[in-house]
Design a protein around this motif. Structure first.
Motif, PDB file in Angstrom:
ATOM      1  N   SER A  82       0.811  -1.227   0.000  1.00 61.96           N
ATOM      2  CA  SER A  82       0.000   0.000   0.000  1.00 61.96           C
ATOM      3  C   SER A  82       0.838   1.268   0.000  1.00 61.96           C
ATOM      4  CB  SER A  82      -0.953   0.003   1.208  1.00 61.96           C
ATOM      5  OG  SER A  82      -1.917  -1.022   1.092  1.00 61.96           O
ATOM      6  N   VAL A  83       2.161   1.121  -0.080  1.00 64.61           N
ATOM      7  CA  VAL A  83       3.046   2.287  -0.202  1.00 64.61           C
ATOM      8  C   VAL A  83       3.132   2.589  -1.694  1.00 64.61           C
ATOM      9  CG1 VAL A  83       5.317   3.237   0.318  1.00 64.61           C
ATOM     10  CG2 VAL A  83       4.275   1.569   1.867  1.00 64.61           C
ATOM     11  N   GLU A  84       2.291   3.505  -2.161  1.00 61.81           N
ATOM     12  CA  GLU A  84       2.029   3.629  -3.588  1.00 61.81           C
ATOM     13  C   GLU A  84       3.108   4.351  -4.386  1.00 61.81           C
ATOM     14  OE1 GLU A  84      -1.868   4.787  -4.748  1.00 61.81           O
ATOM     15  OE2 GLU A  84      -2.830   3.815  -3.047  1.00 61.81           O
ATOM     16  N   GLN A  85       4.081   4.977  -3.722  1.00 63.62           N
ATOM     17  CA  GLN A  85       5.092   5.720  -4.468  1.00 63.62           C
ATOM     18  C   GLN A  85       6.452   5.032  -4.466  1.00 63.62           C
ATOM     19  OE1 GLN A  85       3.563   9.263  -2.294  1.00 63.62           O
ATOM     20  NE2 GLN A  85       4.226  10.401  -4.111  1.00 63.62           N
ATOM     21  N   LEU A  86       6.462   3.743  -4.203  1.00 67.21           N
ATOM     22  CA  LEU A  86       7.657   2.940  -4.458  1.00 67.21           C
ATOM     23  C   LEU A  86       7.675   2.586  -5.930  1.00 67.21           C
ATOM     24  CD1 LEU A  86       7.817   0.509  -1.407  1.00 67.21           C
ATOM     25  CD2 LEU A  86       9.623   2.082  -2.122  1.00 67.21           C
ATOM     26  N   ALA A  87       8.738   2.957  -6.632  1.00 63.74           N
ATOM     27  CA  ALA A  87       8.775   2.806  -8.084  1.00 63.74           C
ATOM     28  C   ALA A  87       9.472   1.531  -8.539  1.00 63.74           C
ATOM     29  CB  ALA A  87       9.469   4.017  -8.714  1.00 63.74           C
ATOM     30  N   GLU A  88      10.472   1.068  -7.774  1.00 63.24           N
ATOM     31  CA  GLU A  88      11.289  -0.061  -8.213  1.00 63.24           C
ATOM     32  C   GLU A  88      11.664  -0.943  -7.027  1.00 63.24           C
ATOM     33  OE1 GLU A  88      13.638   2.245 -11.869  1.00 63.24           O
ATOM     34  OE2 GLU A  88      14.777   1.263 -10.284  1.00 63.24           O
ATOM     35  N   ALA A  89      11.868  -2.222  -7.316  1.00 61.16           N
ATOM     36  CA  ALA A  89      12.293  -3.151  -6.275  1.00 61.16           C
ATOM     37  C   ALA A  89      13.634  -2.735  -5.672  1.00 61.16           C
ATOM     38  CB  ALA A  89      12.388  -4.562  -6.836  1.00 61.16           C
ATOM     39  N   GLY A  90      14.457  -2.036  -6.453  1.00 63.93           N
ATOM     40  CA  GLY A  90      15.734  -1.574  -5.919  1.00 63.93           C
ATOM     41  C   GLY A  90      15.577  -0.609  -4.762  1.00 63.93           C
ATOM     42  N   GLN A  91      14.509   0.181  -4.767  1.00 59.43           N
ATOM     43  CA  GLN A  91      14.244   1.067  -3.635  1.00 59.43           C
ATOM     44  C   GLN A  91      13.892   0.271  -2.386  1.00 59.43           C
ATOM     45  OE1 GLN A  91      11.166   3.429  -5.770  1.00 59.43           O
ATOM     46  NE2 GLN A  91      12.330   5.214  -5.107  1.00 59.43           N
ATOM     47  N   THR A  92      13.109  -0.782  -2.574  1.00 59.13           N
ATOM     48  CA  THR A  92      12.732  -1.641  -1.459  1.00 59.13           C
ATOM     49  C   THR A  92      13.967  -2.321  -0.877  1.00 59.13           C
ATOM     50  OG1 THR A  92      10.669  -2.047  -2.645  1.00 59.13           O
ATOM     51  CG2 THR A  92      11.129  -3.443  -0.764  1.00 59.13           C
ATOM     52  N   GLU A  93      14.872  -2.766  -1.759  1.00 55.82           N
ATOM     53  CA  GLU A  93      16.115  -3.397  -1.300  1.00 55.82           C
ATOM     54  C   GLU A  93      16.954  -2.413  -0.493  1.00 55.82           C
ATOM     55  OE1 GLU A  93      18.833  -6.165  -0.501  1.00 55.82           O
ATOM     56  OE2 GLU A  93      17.062  -6.615  -1.732  1.00 55.82           O
ATOM     57  N   ALA A  94      17.103  -1.186  -0.999  1.00 54.53           N
ATOM     58  CA  ALA A  94      17.895  -0.183  -0.282  1.00 54.53           C
ATOM     59  C   ALA A  94      17.246   0.154   1.061  1.00 54.53           C
ATOM     60  CB  ALA A  94      18.051   1.074  -1.136  1.00 54.53           C
ATOM     61  N   ALA A  95      15.910   0.274   1.084  1.00 51.86           N
ATOM     62  CA  ALA A  95      15.214   0.578   2.337  1.00 51.86           C
ATOM     63  C   ALA A  95      15.446  -0.524   3.361  1.00 51.86           C
ATOM     64  CB  ALA A  95      13.722   0.757   2.077  1.00 51.86           C
ATOM     65  N   ALA A  96      15.407  -1.783   2.926  1.00 49.71           N
ATOM     66  CA  ALA A  96      15.637  -2.889   3.852  1.00 49.71           C
ATOM     67  C   ALA A  96      17.034  -2.805   4.463  1.00 49.71           C
ATOM     68  CB  ALA A  96      15.452  -4.221   3.128  1.00 49.71           C
ATOM     69  N   ARG A  97      18.024  -2.509   3.635  1.00 47.52           N
ATOM     70  CA  ARG A  97      19.400  -2.445   4.146  1.00 47.52           C
ATOM     71  C   ARG A  97      19.585  -1.257   5.087  1.00 47.52           C
ATOM     72  NH1 ARG A  97      23.230  -4.365  -0.914  1.00 47.52           N
ATOM     73  NH2 ARG A  97      21.823  -5.985  -1.693  1.00 47.52           N
ATOM     74  N   ILE A  98      18.920  -0.142   4.795  1.00 46.25           N
ATOM     75  CA  ILE A  98      18.999   1.017   5.689  1.00 46.25           C
ATOM     76  C   ILE A  98      18.353   0.688   7.026  1.00 46.25           C
ATOM     77  CG2 ILE A  98      18.113   3.352   6.055  1.00 46.25           C
ATOM     78  CD1 ILE A  98      18.556   3.826   3.035  1.00 46.25           C
ATOM     79  N   ILE A  99      17.201   0.017   6.993  1.00 48.74           N
ATOM     80  CA  ILE A  99      16.543  -0.368   8.242  1.00 48.74           C
ATOM     81  C   ILE A  99      17.426  -1.345   9.012  1.00 48.74           C
ATOM     82  CG2 ILE A  99      14.541  -1.566   9.221  1.00 48.74           C
ATOM     83  CD1 ILE A  99      12.897  -0.428   6.889  1.00 48.74           C
ATOM     84  N   GLY A 100      18.107  -2.237   8.290  1.00 46.57           N
ATOM     85  CA  GLY A 100      19.041  -3.145   8.953  1.00 46.57           C
ATOM     86  C   GLY A 100      20.144  -2.395   9.668  1.00 46.57           C
ATOM     87  N   ARG A 101      20.653  -1.362   9.054  1.00 48.48           N
ATOM     88  CA  ARG A 101      21.673  -0.521   9.712  1.00 48.48           C
ATOM     89  C   ARG A 101      21.105   0.167  10.946  1.00 48.48           C
ATOM     90  NH1 ARG A 101      25.485   3.208   5.899  1.00 48.48           N
ATOM     91  NH2 ARG A 101      26.878   1.588   5.117  1.00 48.48           N
ATOM     92  N   PHE A 102      19.864   0.687  10.805  1.00 45.12           N
ATOM     93  CA  PHE A 102      19.240   1.370  11.933  1.00 45.12           C
ATOM     94  C   PHE A 102      19.053   0.418  13.106  1.00 45.12           C
ATOM     95  CE2 PHE A 102      15.082   2.370  14.002  1.00 45.12           C
ATOM     96  CZ  PHE A 102      15.523   3.456  14.744  1.00 45.12           C
ATOM     97  N   ALA A 103      18.675  -0.835  12.811  1.00 44.67           N
ATOM     98  CA  ALA A 103      18.451  -1.808  13.870  1.00 44.67           C
ATOM     99  C   ALA A 103      19.722  -2.062  14.685  1.00 44.67           C
ATOM    100  CB  ALA A 103      17.941  -3.124  13.280  1.00 44.67           C
ATOM    101  N   ALA A 104      20.874  -1.887  14.044  1.00 44.03           N
ATOM    102  CA  ALA A 104      22.138  -2.111  14.739  1.00 44.03           C
ATOM    103  C   ALA A 104      22.631  -0.865  15.463  1.00 44.03           C
ATOM    104  CB  ALA A 104      23.202  -2.576  13.739  1.00 44.03           C
ATOM    105  N   GLY A 105      21.904   0.240  15.317  1.00 45.77           N
ATOM    106  CA  GLY A 105      22.331   1.492  15.921  1.00 45.77           C
ATOM    107  C   GLY A 105      21.468   1.879  17.109  1.00 45.77           C
TER     108      GLY A 105
END
Length: 561
Positions: free
Chosen positions: A480-503
């Motif tokens: 339902s996040v309608e302004q995600l344009a590409e799977a690459g954005q989702t991949e980058a968001a996951a990795r950023i959240i992974g970094r945040f989880a470690a901080g």
């Protein structure tokens, strides 16, 4: 090349694991092949390779600033993708044998990890399915892929003599014009612009390509026409949507939602020929909707929904299963929290009881905690300087609160503001809360320690296509996040959240802005999980990054900055 050929001959017909001997670099005529990661078997994700040219003889003006560089790298990525489809035979054995891929771009132009254009070289990042017979090395097929097809791709897509210089220039200048126009909007008092001649409809619900036969080019009503000067294209005219409350009205199938969708995607640049190249919106615009069943963690929705039965406060509201109205309120509060100057709302995807409450229901139901959105749109602009474009087809009460009305009939737009005021004058005005002010949602601190990335003995944070990310054992639904344009954005968001989880803990806006600042400083490659090859990532906006973390069901948040 001789060393690569010798290696392939030596490992031919051995167990598939022998391909690990290809790790490293190989010198070709005019480029270097880096094999950064070798897949463990033919059914595993493909091997990761990079091709780096030994010089960069392209016109330096094509990538002379960050915007042009992004556009030129996008152009080269598309060229490599076309060359792959032209040259590569694929299907050379079991699993993904013989498959060659580069990150497949959408109609949008984004910063990606697929291509790097530096002053001294150009580098393409690709995935290759190393060929196999069963689970054995197929050296002959591998030679065809690595020693014949890859050099042909380089010749077709990464050498200046093969480049269509005019197409490259148009691609770069189109993106530069769109970026310039988007940056110009605030100084013009506009939240969006739609150029005359734009083609807004898409081929289908499954395709983002422009509709061909039957498409009606957009033409601005005279009352909304604005003339702008762009650095490359020069003078352009189109419809400017001013700040405030804009109502888009019309019958079903006449183009209302198509216009709103074009505005939602106007936060991104588009390729030449897309039809929406000069449809731009404020870069922080957010399309909000109802989202039954989503989780909400400590969000202040009190400006929209008052105390719930039993005295339950909504100043720090949490639920694992939000209703349509509470989810839409949370989506708006989260958009305000991360930062937006424009909300885009379509009644078709909204909760009815959140959008409107008529006089009869007001009279019957006295204890209603929901303040309908119709009573919020003007305070949003007056108090928080947040404009709204709302699409309605059946709720005439919104005419009372609109600064202007755009009417769509047979895909043709007209200014219906005066007619709307005449209609309002013929009917009793709706009782409104016009003197109401609106406070921004209270700040939250996201608790990083509650994000559990453990999956067995490993920690995982990765994208799963366009509409989901995987954090440990949790799958986060982003459909339902309608302004995600590409799977690459989702991949980058996951990795950023992974970094945040470690901080450490952080506010939503702080987390998103710091992450994007780190990417701007270090590059998207810094999010890589592999040596050398960064994988397939595209840059998300702060708004989609915040939307992703807000939908993690294990997320916990406390009030406070």
């Amino acid at each position: 090349m001789r060393r690569l050929r010798t290696t392939l001959d030596r490992i031919d017909r051995k167990g598939y694991g022998a391909y690990k001997d290809l790790s490293g670099s190989f010198e070709f005529d005019g480029f270097t092949l880096f094999v950064d990661r070798v897949q463990r078997d033919p059914f595993a994700p493909p091997s990761l390779v990079r091709i780096r040219t030994k010089d960069n003889r392209f016109d330096q003006r094509l990538f002379g600033n960050p915007v042009r560089r992004m556009a030129f790298e996008d152009f080269l990525t598309r060229g490599v993708d076309r060359a792959i489809r032209r040259v590569v035979r694929g299907n050379r054995g079991s699993g993904g044998s013989g498959r060659v891929e580069i990150q497949r771009p959408s109609q949008k132009v984004l910063l990606r990890t697929s291509m790097v254009a530096e002053r001294d070289y150009v580098e393409a990042r690709m995935a290759v399915g190393l060929p196999a017979r069963g689970r054995s090395v197929d050296g002959r097929a591998a030679r065809a892929v690595l020693l014949e097809e890859l050099p042909e791709i380089v010749g077709l897509a990464l050498k200046p003599e093969s480049l269509n210089g005019e197409r490259a220039r148009l691609h770069v200048e189109t993106v530069e014009d769109a970026e310039y126009l988007r940056d110009l909007l605030p100084s013009l008092g506009l939240v969006a612009f739609v150029a005359d001649g734009s083609v807004l409809p898409r081929e289908s619900g499954a395709s983002d390509r422009p509709l061909g036969e039957g498409a009606v080019p957009f033409e601005s009503p005279d009352e909304f026409r604005v003339d702008v000067g762009l650095p490359n294209r020069g003078a352009v005219a189109g419809m400017g949507i001013p700040e405030g409350v804009t109502l888009v009205a019309g019958g079903g199938f006449h183009g209302k939602s198509t216009l709103l969708s074009a505005l939602a995607w106007g936060v991104y640049d588009h390729v030449p020929g897309d039809g929406r190249e000069l449809v731009v919106a404020r870069g922080d615009a957010v399309k909000v909707r109802a989202e039954d069943g989503r989780s909400v963690a400590g969000v202040d929705i009190s400006a929209m929904i008052g105390d719930l039965p039993g005295g339950r406060s909504t100043g720090s509201f949490s639920t694992p299963n939000a209703s349509g109205s509470t989810s839409q309120a949370a989506n708006i509060a989260e958009a305000l929290e991360v930062g937006t100057s424009l909300l885009l709302v379509d009644e078709d995807t909204s909760a009815t009881n959140f959008m409107i409450r008529d006089e009869r229901m007001r009279e019957l139901v006295r204890r209603e905690p929901i303040t309908p959105f119709i009573d919020l749109v003007r305070p949003l602009h007056r108090s928080l300087d947040v404009s709204t474009v709302v699409v309605v087809g059946g709720v005439g009460d919104y005419l009372d609160v609109a600064d202007r009305v755009i009417l769509l009939e047979d895909y043709a737009a007209s200014d219906a503001t005066e007619k709307a005021r005449e209609v309002v004058g013929r009917y009793p005005p709706r009782a409104t809360l016009d003197g109401r002010e609106m406070n921004p949602p209270g700040p939250r601190r996201l608790r990083a320690g509650y994000l559990d990335l453990r999956r067995g003995k490993r920690e995982t944070a990765r994208g799963r296509g366009l509409e989901a990310i995987e954090l440990g054992r949790e799958r986060v639904d982003l459909s339902s996040v309608e302004q995600l344009a590409e799977a690459g954005q989702t991949e980058a968001a996951a990795r950023i959240i992974g970094r945040f989880a470690a901080g450490g803990d952080a506010g939503t806006k702080e987390m998103a802005e710091q992450a994007l600042a780190d990417v701007a400083r270090e590059g998207l490659d810094a999010l890589s999980q592999f040596r050398g090859h960064p994988g397939e990532m595209s840059l998300p906006r702060a708004q989609e990054l915040a939307a992703a973390v807000n939908r993690v069901r294990s997320l916990r948040a406390d009030p406070g900055a």
